[in-house]
Enzyme design. Structure first.
Site, PDB file in Angstrom:
ATOM      1  N   ARG A  80       0.847  -1.176   0.000  1.00 63.89           N
ATOM      2  CA  ARG A  80       0.000   0.000   0.000  1.00 63.89           C
ATOM      3  C   ARG A  80       0.884   1.226   0.000  1.00 63.89           C
ATOM      4  O   ARG A  80       1.924   1.243   0.651  1.00 63.89           O
ATOM      5  CB  ARG A  80      -0.879   0.052   1.257  1.00 63.89           C
ATOM      6  CG  ARG A  80      -1.955  -0.983   1.275  1.00 63.89           C
ATOM      7  CD  ARG A  80      -2.692  -1.073   2.595  1.00 63.89           C
ATOM      8  NE  ARG A  80      -3.225  -2.421   2.732  1.00 63.89           N
ATOM      9  CZ  ARG A  80      -2.715  -3.357   3.519  1.00 63.89           C
ATOM     10  NH1 ARG A  80      -1.690  -3.098   4.293  1.00 63.89           N
ATOM     11  NH2 ARG A  80      -3.243  -4.559   3.546  1.00 63.89           N
ATOM     12  N   SER A 149       7.928  -5.608   6.137  1.00 67.82           N
ATOM     13  CA  SER A 149       7.618  -6.591   7.176  1.00 67.82           C
ATOM     14  C   SER A 149       8.372  -7.910   7.026  1.00 67.82           C
ATOM     15  O   SER A 149       7.774  -8.980   6.861  1.00 67.82           O
ATOM     16  CB  SER A 149       6.110  -6.790   7.221  1.00 67.82           C
ATOM     17  OG  SER A 149       5.521  -5.537   7.495  1.00 67.82           O
ATOM     18  N   ASP A 202       5.434  -3.918  10.100  1.00 64.89           N
ATOM     19  CA  ASP A 202       3.998  -3.728  10.335  1.00 64.89           C
ATOM     20  C   ASP A 202       3.625  -3.768  11.820  1.00 64.89           C
ATOM     21  O   ASP A 202       2.709  -3.076  12.256  1.00 64.89           O
ATOM     22  CB  ASP A 202       3.166  -4.735   9.533  1.00 64.89           C
ATOM     23  CG  ASP A 202       3.660  -6.163   9.643  1.00 64.89           C
ATOM     24  OD1 ASP A 202       4.629  -6.410  10.397  1.00 64.89           O
ATOM     25  OD2 ASP A 202       3.081  -7.043   8.978  1.00 64.89           O
TER      26      ASP A 202
HETATM   27  P1  ADP Z   1       0.010  -8.777   4.763  1.00 59.54           P
HETATM   28  O1  ADP Z   1       0.225  -9.664   5.932  1.00 59.54           O
HETATM   29  O2  ADP Z   1       0.487  -9.373   3.505  1.00 59.54           O
HETATM   30  O3  ADP Z   1       0.416  -7.390   4.979  1.00 59.54           O
HETATM   31  P2  ADP Z   1      -2.816  -8.656   5.336  1.00 59.54           P
HETATM   32  O4  ADP Z   1      -2.607  -8.156   6.688  1.00 59.54           O
HETATM   33  O5  ADP Z   1      -3.832  -7.992   4.473  1.00 59.54           O
HETATM   34  O6  ADP Z   1      -1.533  -8.716   4.451  1.00 59.54           O
HETATM   35  O7  ADP Z   1      -3.209 -10.187   5.497  1.00 59.54           O
HETATM   36  C1  ADP Z   1      -3.450 -10.969   4.377  1.00 59.54           C
HETATM   37  C2  ADP Z   1      -3.734 -12.341   4.863  1.00 59.54           C
HETATM   38  O8  ADP Z   1      -4.922 -12.338   5.642  1.00 59.54           O
HETATM   39  C3  ADP Z   1      -3.951 -13.308   3.750  1.00 59.54           C
HETATM   40  O9  ADP Z   1      -2.764 -13.988   3.440  1.00 59.54           O
HETATM   41  C4  ADP Z   1      -4.992 -14.254   4.320  1.00 59.54           C
HETATM   42  O10 ADP Z   1      -4.367 -15.373   4.843  1.00 59.54           O
HETATM   43  C5  ADP Z   1      -5.641 -13.521   5.449  1.00 59.54           C
HETATM   44  N1  ADP Z   1      -7.014 -13.184   5.060  1.00 59.54           N
HETATM   45  C6  ADP Z   1      -7.422 -12.272   4.179  1.00 59.54           C
HETATM   46  N2  ADP Z   1      -8.756 -12.279   4.054  1.00 59.54           N
HETATM   47  C7  ADP Z   1      -9.207 -13.239   4.884  1.00 59.54           C
HETATM   48  C8  ADP Z   1     -10.505 -13.781   5.195  1.00 59.54           C
HETATM   49  N3  ADP Z   1     -11.605 -13.321   4.638  1.00 59.54           N
HETATM   50  N4  ADP Z   1     -10.563 -14.759   6.105  1.00 59.54           N
HETATM   51  C9  ADP Z   1      -9.450 -15.233   6.665  1.00 59.54           C
HETATM   52  N5  ADP Z   1      -8.212 -14.801   6.400  1.00 59.54           N
HETATM   53  C10 ADP Z   1      -8.091 -13.817   5.523  1.00 59.54           C
HETATM   54 MG    MG Z   2       0.339  -5.897   6.287  1.00 55.41          MG
END
Ligand code: ADP
Ligand code: MG
Length: 468
Positions: A80, A149, A202
């Site tokens: 982002r 992260s 993060d």
């Molecule tokens: P990142 O860790 O890459 O910064 P996020 O915090 O957005 O990204 O987390 C993404 C992760 O969250 C995905 O890999 C998935 O495992 C989990 N996730 C996303 N949407 C859902 C959902 N509807 N239900 C359960 N887990 C989810």
């Molecule tokens: Mg994240």
């Protein structure tokens, strides 16, 4: 369905359930182990698998920060870019714009210059689009907070070398390099005039973002693609610290707790195989039990075993069910939350993702139970980690009126309701009725992006004051 097949399938589930049990006594031991590892990691470099890295962030945002700042958040799946206008004097964020970009998978395994080149070009596009609508004459150099992260060893708040990749990333030529220098070089190639004022992850960002609004926030925790935690430590509790002590007396510690390990973890043969076949065998075991990248994959492995043992799904082609990471955590979350009487959503997910059709209600219930076992174990282990931090801080018992807030972010925590509810109730269970009254878990949405911009703000404003 033959009764024998059902019984065989039930046996696979029962065996899995049994191996995944997490009684409170085990979780309390794990919380103590986490607190001990934290101490060992602070004692000396390499003192623990939990690295307890210094973030060089020695003060958190206060709410008085003012001006325009950028944030860049590189997690595991997306990144982002955002721009925030801080109002100063407790006016908080008066304006924010952001954009989310999916990282093309080939860039996660390519070269460092390709990855950072892509990020810088997307950032440059965002800045150009934003500034089209804003008057940007007489502006100062743009200040950016970079949320990266992955484990980084820092020497200052705005530099750090990559220790190793985790999650789905593996780019050899970036390991050991300063990720800020890489980003800065890539931005220059794009002709983008921007200064990286802070490098954080993060968990630190979530802590900073939440503290900006609430002084009682003591830790930031992530359950997203991966997992990590950061918290505020007193510098005199950090024996491994060398060099000048910050005047605040505080240091934000980036725990890198995904690498926590205990021989008491309730691991199964499915977890062991997942680990062995992963990009980082033997590492990040806590992360592999508790985070979004892996929960769907664990469930897939159990479903495969159940199918092979019992033919419960009929005479199916196992190609899909054998494909690693095909069943994702959002899918198991959807199946787990299915409230239709005939578990229609479960049937749909099985068909869409694994080409399994014509399941009986009984079979679908078993699938839901597998999702429940995987996510419950994850949430309970997650709560033990949080309890470990509170223990380390001496905030796990009744402590009068002192309030402790744990800010949590990440897609898993945000979207997987049953995971979140189980984490919260388990934390209450571990703390007991009295102590849990003074502890609150709070969801901090997009803390990592905002947090980076806030730390960039507090760093650059501090620098400005110093120069006066
Ligand atoms: P990142 O860790 O890459 O910064 P996020 O915090 O957005 O990204 O987390 C993404 C992760 O969250 C995905 O890999 C998935 O495992 C989990 N996730 C996303 N949407 C859902 C959902 N509807 N239900 C359960 N887990 C989810
Ligand atoms: Mg994240």
């Amino acid at each position: 369905m033959a009764a024998a097949a059902v019984a065989m399938a039930e046996q696979v589930v029962a065996d899995f359930r049994e191996k995944c049990t997490t009684p409170a006594s085990l979780l309390r031991d794990l919380a103590s182990a986490m607190a001990d590892e934290m101490g060992a990691g602070l004692e000396k470099e390499g003192g623990s698998r939990v690295k307890m890295l210094l973030s060089y962030v020695d003060k958190l945002p206060t709410g008085r920060e003012e001006g325009l700042f950028y944030g860049l958040d590189l997690g595991g799946t997306n990144f982002r870019v955002l721009k925030v206008q801080l109002g100063g004097n407790k006016k908080h964020v008066v304006n924010r714009e952001s954009r989310e970009v999916t990282i093309p998978p080939h860039l996660m395994l390519g070269s460092s210059s390709e990855l950072f080149g892509f990020i810088a070009s997307e950032l440059a596009k965002f800045v150009a689009d934003e500034e089209k609508c804003a008057n940007s004459s007489n502006r100062k150099q743009r200040e950016l907070g970079f949320t990266f992260s992955f484990p980084v060893r820092q020497r200052s708040v705005a530099s750090g070398t990559l220790v190793k990749w985790t999650k789905a990333f593996s780019i050899d030529d970036a390991v050991g390099e300063d990720v800020v220098a890489e980003l800065q070089t890539a931005m220059e190639k794009q002709g983008l005039d921007m200064h990286v004022a802070a490098l954080i992850n993060d968990a630190v960002g979530t802590l900073a973002g939440a503290r900006y609004y609430d002084e009682d926030v003591v830790a930031g925790v992530i359950f997203g693609t991966g997992t990590n935690a950061a918290y505020v430590e007193k510098v005199n509790a950090i024996p491994k610290w060398e060099g000048e002590l910050p005047s605040s007396g505080d240091m934000i510690i980036n725990m890198e707790w995904g690498n926590f390990y205990s021989s008491h973890f309730p691991v199964t043969e499915y977890d062991q195989a997942l680990d062995k076949e992963s990009l980082n065998p033997g590492e990040q075991i806590y992360e592999k039990l508790t985070s979004g990248m892996y929960l769907g994959e664990i469930a897939r492995r159990v479903l495969l075993e159940m199918s092979l043992q019992s033919a419960i799904f009929g005479d199916i082609d196992h190609t899909k069910l054998k494909t690693h990471f095909l069943l994702r955590t959002p899918h198991i979350s959807a199946m787990h939350h299915d409230e239709t009487p005939d578990l229609k959503d479960v049937a749909e997910k099985l068909e869409e993702n694994l080409e399994i059709t014509g399941t009986s209600l009984e079979t679908r219930k078993m699938v839901v139970e597998i999702c429940d076992i995987v996510s419950r174990r994850a949430a309970r282990l997650a709560a033990a980690g949080v309890a470990g931090i509170l223990k380390k801080l001496g905030r796990d018992g009744p402590i009068g009126k002192q309030r402790s807030v744990i800010a949590i972010d990440g897609g898993l925590f945000e979207h997987y309701t049953k995971f979140r509810e189980c984490l919260e109730s388990t934390l209450d269970e571990l703390l007991g009725e009295e102590a849990s009254k003074s502890v609150a878990v709070k969801h901090m949405g997009d803390g990592s992006g905002i947090g980076a911009a806030l730390i960039a703000a507090s760093q650059s404003q501090y620098k400005y004051v110093e120069q006066q």
